[in-house]
Design an enzyme around this catalytic site. Sequence first.
Site, short mmCIF file in Angstrom:
data_model
loop_
_atom_site.label_atom_id
_atom_site.label_comp_id
_atom_site.label_asym_id
_atom_site.label_seq_id
_atom_site.Cartn_x
_atom_site.Cartn_y
_atom_site.Cartn_z
CE LYS A 50 -44.16 12.60 -26.98
NZ LYS A 50 -44.90 13.77 -27.49
CB ALA A 181 -35.93 25.52 -32.49
N GLY A 182 -39.47 24.40 -32.12
CA GLY A 182 -40.51 24.25 -31.11
C GLY A 182 -40.55 22.80 -30.65
CB ILE A 184 -43.41 19.32 -33.71
CG1 ILE A 184 -44.82 19.16 -33.12
CG2 ILE A 184 -43.21 18.36 -34.89
CD1 ILE A 184 -45.96 19.31 -34.11
N GLY A 272 -45.72 25.27 -36.07
CA GLY A 272 -46.97 25.54 -35.37
C GLY A 272 -48.15 24.90 -36.09
CB ALA A 321 -53.26 15.74 -25.21
CG HIS A 445 -31.03 9.58 -0.62
ND1 HIS A 445 -30.44 10.50 -1.47
CD2 HIS A 445 -30.08 8.67 -0.30
CE1 HIS A 445 -29.16 10.17 -1.62
NE2 HIS A 445 -28.92 9.06 -0.93
#
Length: 466
Positions: A50, A181-182, A184, A272, A321, A445
């Site tokens: 991240k 294409a998962g 990660i 995986g 996690a 809003h």
Amino acid sequence: MQYNVIVIGSGPGGYVAAIRAAQLGLKTAIIERYNTLGGTCLNVGCIPSKALLDSSEHYHNAVENFAAHGISTGKLTLDMEQMIRRKDDVVTQTSGGIDYLMKKNKIDTYLGHGSFVDKNTISIKGNDGKTTEITGEKIIIATGSKPITPAAFNYDKKRIITSTEALNIKSVPKKMVIIGAGVIGLEMGSVFARLGTEIDVIEFEDRILTGMDKDCAKELQKSLKGLGFRFHLGHAVTEVKSNTKQATISFKAKDSGVVNQIEADYCLIAIGRRAYTDNLGLENVGIEKDDRGRVKVDHHLETNVPGIYAIGDVIQGAMLAHKASEEGVFVAEILAGQKPHINYNLIPGVVYTWPEMSSVGQTEEQLKVQGIAVKVGKFPFKVLGRARASMDLEGLVKIIAHKDTDEILGIHMVGARAADLIAAGVTAMEFRAAAEDIARMSHAHPTFAEAIKEAALAVNNVALHI
Ligand code: FAD
Ligand code: NAI
């Protein structure tokens, strides 16, 4: 016994289990084979990925989007080494936070590789070569997972890498091939695509993010194509080779014999992860594993050996996690004689690409298989005033409700801030909200959250702004 509880592994499963056990008055020890606490998540997973996603997003925005806001920067430069240093600092601070929490809760920390001697005794081989033995009434296995790296992919940690090495690449590669294409593949691919790397993703299935909502995955794929991703769906990699300068990836369409080849600076294997129980001595106590090498547990997360429990990536279920942490709390509370509960249906899933994608509950496909009649409401972000103000127009919210009772069975979204917005979905579903309940709640809003209210209205065909 020296300890009431010994936890093996200090990831988000293990360290949270240790804290909760200590809070409940149990004398607790934690064992970690690396020199820093926090496991995959803190050291080579959630947090560093991240950190790089955030840095690369800033850069990408500066290159692509600032001008539209009337901001000019002059010639932009990228210091990848500094980007990696900042990521490392974030990891060090976060891991240091776990050290602090262990001390605060009077949990004894042992650094070294733990393995079972018998059902109450763990031998710890320290990095200094010394061996210590400790005993505990109850043991929690929280040893996590490692990337799957098939032999034919010749993982060499240099040109053919996993996420662990990808998080430390110190100059922007020209070209990267990603297998899988998962989550990660798409997150790490986003980091490098934003920095200017050409990305090819080879995926065995005919879609990205199998198991998540199809409509949202399609939307996300469109956005990632816009970022420059090339997708080779329905393709299988047959072999990966490398020399000092590059990797060569051989792959073919599932239904064809024709083998294609791509050369790239790096090949990232992201197909995986497997449960990690290497040298844990499970055989010394007769702990059973399932056919995928995961530690087998019952509904109390207890193994076939009474008093030994397992949590997180090393057992069945989503490798997330927060799932591991919920299980850590669950087992600690069981050990203290409480009767906790985990609602596995409501563990949210998030993909931290941009737009972000998130999901809780069941997908339309899963509900269809079960023969449950549903109604679906969708609302696109582009209609929202807030989305227009920030130019984050991509994506949608999709709410699936029971056809007769209106109870929400799944919420799926792709769009700006979907990672944080999904918490509202979890709360609503924990309280078994109907679509109408959300539709009648006031949403500030202008916010992105208004898309959730509108999708809830759309379930009963009364969306206001479309
Ligand atoms: P781990 O975190 O793997 O921790 C296990 C620990 O046990 C490790 O530190 C290991 O060294 C130690 N250990 C193993 N064997 C022994 C032994 N015999 N003796 C002593 N110590 C031992 N999940 C999310 O929810 N959100 C995300 O954004 C996210 N991003 C990710 C990004 C990447 C690149 C990766 C790889 C994973 C990501 N995950 C994410 C998944 C998340 O990291 C895992 O689900 C989570 O770390 C599992 O926690 P755990 O406690 O079960 O195991
Ligand atoms: P994944 O299971 O998410 O995706 C792997 C993909 O690789 C699948 O689409 C699969 O069809 C494909 N695949 C498998 N074998 C293949 C082959 N030989 N050739 C081509 N494609 C192949 O696994 P990934 O991305 O490695 O992530 C591992 C785990 O880490 C996930 O279970 C995820 O839960 C966790 N994680 C979570 C994150 C988050 O919550 N944001 C971020 C990163 C990881």
